[in-house]
Motif scaffolding. Structure first.
Motif, PDB file in Angstrom:
ATOM      1  N   PRO A 171      50.030  61.985  77.294  1.00 19.78           N
ATOM      2  CA  PRO A 171      50.921  60.943  77.866  1.00 19.78           C
ATOM      3  C   PRO A 171      50.775  59.505  76.586  1.00 19.78           C
ATOM      4  O   PRO A 171      52.062  59.370  76.306  1.00 19.78           O
ATOM      5  N   PHE A 172      50.249  59.768  75.468  1.00 21.50           N
ATOM      6  CA  PHE A 172      50.566  58.504  74.514  1.00 21.50           C
ATOM      7  C   PHE A 172      51.447  59.851  73.590  1.00 21.50           C
ATOM      8  O   PHE A 172      52.350  59.024  73.262  1.00 21.50           O
ATOM      9  N   SER A 173      50.798  60.421  73.720  1.00 21.90           N
ATOM     10  CA  SER A 173      52.766  61.016  72.767  1.00 21.90           C
ATOM     11  C   SER A 173      53.595  61.803  73.463  1.00 21.90           C
ATOM     12  O   SER A 173      54.516  61.936  73.247  1.00 21.90           O
ATOM     13  N   TYR A 174      53.782  62.060  74.410  1.00 27.47           N
ATOM     14  CA  TYR A 174      55.277  61.921  75.300  1.00 27.47           C
ATOM     15  C   TYR A 174      55.844  61.119  75.556  1.00 27.47           C
ATOM     16  O   TYR A 174      57.102  60.430  74.888  1.00 27.47           O
ATOM     17  N   ALA A 175      55.154  59.787  75.231  1.00 33.29           N
ATOM     18  CA  ALA A 175      56.120  58.264  74.754  1.00 33.29           C
ATOM     19  C   ALA A 175      56.504  58.299  74.296  1.00 33.29           C
ATOM     20  O   ALA A 175      57.617  58.254  74.310  1.00 33.29           O
ATOM     21  N   TYR A 176      55.829  58.640  72.853  1.00 31.71           N
ATOM     22  CA  TYR A 176      56.298  58.924  71.483  1.00 31.71           C
ATOM     23  C   TYR A 176      57.636  59.806  71.439  1.00 31.71           C
ATOM     24  O   TYR A 176      58.929  58.989  70.748  1.00 31.71           O
ATOM     25  N   PHE A 177      57.503  60.810  72.123  1.00 30.94           N
ATOM     26  CA  PHE A 177      58.011  61.363  71.994  1.00 30.94           C
ATOM     27  C   PHE A 177      59.901  61.420  73.617  1.00 30.94           C
ATOM     28  O   PHE A 177      60.645  61.260  72.411  1.00 30.94           O
ATOM     29  N   LEU A 178      59.766  60.666  74.108  1.00 35.05           N
ATOM     30  CA  LEU A 178      60.674  60.624  74.488  1.00 35.05           C
ATOM     31  C   LEU A 178      61.679  58.921  74.458  1.00 35.05           C
ATOM     32  O   LEU A 178      62.900  58.725  74.218  1.00 35.05           O
ATOM     33  N   LYS A 179      61.166  58.327  73.466  1.00 33.53           N
ATOM     34  CA  LYS A 179      61.404  56.921  72.277  1.00 33.53           C
ATOM     35  C   LYS A 179      62.319  57.517  71.451  1.00 33.53           C
ATOM     36  O   LYS A 179      63.323  57.011  71.275  1.00 33.53           O
ATOM     37  N   CYS A 180      61.990  59.082  71.019  1.00 32.48           N
ATOM     38  CA  CYS A 180      62.676  59.552  69.495  1.00 32.48           C
ATOM     39  C   CYS A 180      62.720  60.789  69.838  1.00 32.48           C
ATOM     40  O   CYS A 180      61.974  61.367  69.041  1.00 32.48           O
ATOM     41  N   PRO A 181      63.638  61.629  70.996  1.00 36.74           N
ATOM     42  CA  PRO A 181      63.455  63.077  70.748  1.00 36.74           C
ATOM     43  C   PRO A 181      64.525  63.754  70.300  1.00 36.74           C
ATOM     44  O   PRO A 181      64.323  65.201  70.299  1.00 36.74           O
ATOM     45  N   PHE A 182      65.319  63.260  69.404  1.00 32.70           N
ATOM     46  CA  PHE A 182      66.470  63.974  68.235  1.00 32.70           C
ATOM     47  C   PHE A 182      66.160  63.823  67.055  1.00 32.70           C
ATOM     48  O   PHE A 182      66.876  64.707  66.710  1.00 32.70           O
ATOM     49  N   THR A 183      65.173  63.693  66.510  1.00 32.39           N
ATOM     50  CA  THR A 183      64.820  63.839  65.336  1.00 32.39           C
ATOM     51  C   THR A 183      63.053  63.371  64.347  1.00 32.39           C
ATOM     52  O   THR A 183      62.314  62.676  65.532  1.00 32.39           O
ATOM     53  N   PRO A 184      63.084  63.500  63.942  1.00 31.17           N
ATOM     54  CA  PRO A 184      61.344  63.784  63.453  1.00 31.17           C
ATOM     55  C   PRO A 184      60.373  62.293  63.224  1.00 31.17           C
ATOM     56  O   PRO A 184      59.922  62.278  63.265  1.00 31.17           O
ATOM     57  N   GLN A 185      61.640  61.454  63.033  1.00 30.72           N
ATOM     58  CA  GLN A 185      61.511  59.988  63.443  1.00 30.72           C
ATOM     59  C   GLN A 185      59.866  60.114  64.377  1.00 30.72           C
ATOM     60  O   GLN A 185      58.806  59.186  63.940  1.00 30.72           O
ATOM     61  N   SER A 186      60.074  60.347  65.396  1.00 30.67           N
ATOM     62  CA  SER A 186      59.115  60.347  66.780  1.00 30.67           C
ATOM     63  C   SER A 186      57.935  60.918  65.705  1.00 30.67           C
ATOM     64  O   SER A 186      55.859  60.368  66.394  1.00 30.67           O
ATOM     65  N   ILE A 187      57.549  61.619  64.683  1.00 25.34           N
ATOM     66  CA  ILE A 187      56.463  62.568  65.094  1.00 25.34           C
ATOM     67  C   ILE A 187      55.492  61.512  63.741  1.00 25.34           C
ATOM     68  O   ILE A 187      53.846  60.791  63.821  1.00 25.34           O
ATOM     69  N   PHE A 188      56.337  61.100  62.917  1.00 24.14           N
ATOM     70  CA  PHE A 188      56.135  59.506  62.293  1.00 24.14           C
ATOM     71  C   PHE A 188      55.612  58.482  63.022  1.00 24.14           C
ATOM     72  O   PHE A 188      54.305  57.469  62.636  1.00 24.14           O
ATOM     73  N   ASP A 189      56.104  58.024  64.230  1.00 25.81           N
ATOM     74  CA  ASP A 189      55.918  57.475  64.464  1.00 25.81           C
ATOM     75  C   ASP A 189      54.556  57.068  65.697  1.00 25.81           C
ATOM     76  O   ASP A 189      53.230  56.404  65.791  1.00 25.81           O
TER      77      ASP A 189
END
Length: 372
Positions: free
Chosen positions: A293-311
């Protein structure tokens, strides 16, 4: 609809997250910014300075971990097993070859492997059948060892060639549970594997123009509650959830309970601060009830660019695996083009295995009839 670009994005995106998160694995945000004041998204991969396990001279920037190694083992098992599986109309042939690729990976290196995966595969090396290797352990695994490598199952299920098996969710979920039990004979590992497989599958099939967080959360809800311990009882699965080793948790603490927070906060997910997510999900540790769920929270915050990977990396915890989970979802949704854009091309240029990963993705697509 699944395309070659989406499979390439899934494979490469996962490796990008793995390689970018590797140097700061297990660190807190405070330590990350103490050692790397500009953060981890600086236009290049970072070296593992002062890392607990990785020496700089042995692990140059842009190299990956066992997360990518074992994900490739699963993908290559599908490729090698397809001819016989199609001939016999039996998924069993895939399982045999996936297990064989785990043995090859074991003989190459077990650097970074968790105890559960290492000892289960050791059992296979010593003659155990893959289907009983995990059940012979006195422990069953509670970490990310299955979700981190499961995405090729999603790509197989989304492919045209999967139709020759006339699969449905019950049939397919049975195979995911069986694979999970090969190394991790616990209910929470199997359930997490099912959830992540279907999350990646959803991204592979979703067009960017039509994707919504609501649609992904609806699918996660279906998988979490449909294939939770109670609802899978008597479902006819090879291993019912209640036949796996039950991981002891406190009352009111389960993957269902953890995921509820994502639904309750879906309308404000873009505004949720790092500290709140870390506090809610155990600081993103390798415990799968935290990390997924931790990882999904960050994907949901920014699903359209790689920025979520680094966040998600800068949020600390099991950074390589959390970022791999996010990266393969970003890639599956947006395709390889997301990483070839001028602002993100460095993620491919600096990735040591880039061509190997692209070749594996292309061979998978050729094998399973996935077009451009």
């Amino acid at each position: 609809m699944i395309t070659r670009s989406k499979v390439q994005g899934m494979v490469v995106g996962g490796a990008i997250g793995d390689a970018a998160g590797k140097p700061v694995e297990t660190w807190t945000p405070e330590k990350i910014f103490e050692v790397h004041p500009e953060g981890v998204c600086v236009g290049k991969y970072l070296p593992p300075i002062g890392h607990k396990w990785f020496k700089e001279e042995d692990h140059p920037p842009g190299t990956t971990t066992d997360d990518t190694q074992l994900g490739l083992a699963v993908m290559r098992g599908f490729i090698d097993g397809h001819q016989q599986a199609a001939l016999m109309n039996s998924f069993e042939e895939y399982h045999h070859d996936i297990a064989a690729k785990h043995v090859e990976a074991f003989e190459e290196t077990t650097d970074g492997w968790g105890n559960t995966t290492r000892e289960a595969v050791r059992n296979i090396c010593n003659g155990s059948r893959w289907i009983t290797a995990g059940s012979k352990l006195n422990f069953g695994g509670t970490g990310n060892g299955v979700p981190m490598k499961i995405s090729p199952f999603a790509a197989w299920y989304a492919s045209p060639q999967a139709r020759i098996f006339d699969p449905n969710d019950l049939y397919f979920n049975q195979q995911v549970v069986r694979h999970s039990a090969m190394t991790h004979f616990t209910d929470i590992s199997a359930q997490a594997a099912l959830v992540h497989t279907h999350a990646v599958y959803h991204c592979l099939f979703s067009g960017v123009d039509h994707y919504t967080n609501e649609s992904l959360l609806d699918l996660i809800a279906d998988q979490v509650w449909e294939w939770g311990e109670e609802k899978s009882r008597d479902s006819g699965m090879y291993y019912e959830m209640n036949s796996l080793r039950k991981h002891p948790t406190e009352e009111g603490d389960s993957l269902e309970d953890r995921m509820i927070w994502l639904f309750q906060n879906r309308s404000r997910i873009n505004k949720v601060e790092q500290d709140e997510i870390r506090e809610r999900f155990g600081k993103g540790t390798c415990y799968v009830l935290d990390s997924l769920p931790f990882s999904y929270a960050y994907f949901l915050k920014c699903p359209f660019t790689p920025q979520s990977i680094f966040d998600v990396i800068e949020a600390g915890g099991d950074t390589d695996t959390n970022a791999k989970l996010v990266g393969e979802m970003v890639g599956a949704l947006n395709g390889i083009e997301a990483f070839l854009d001028k602002d993100w091309k460095w993620t491919c240029d600096g990735l040591g295995q880039f061509q190997e990963l692209m070749d594996a993705a292309d061979l998978f697509c050729d094998t399973f009839g996935i077009d451009d």
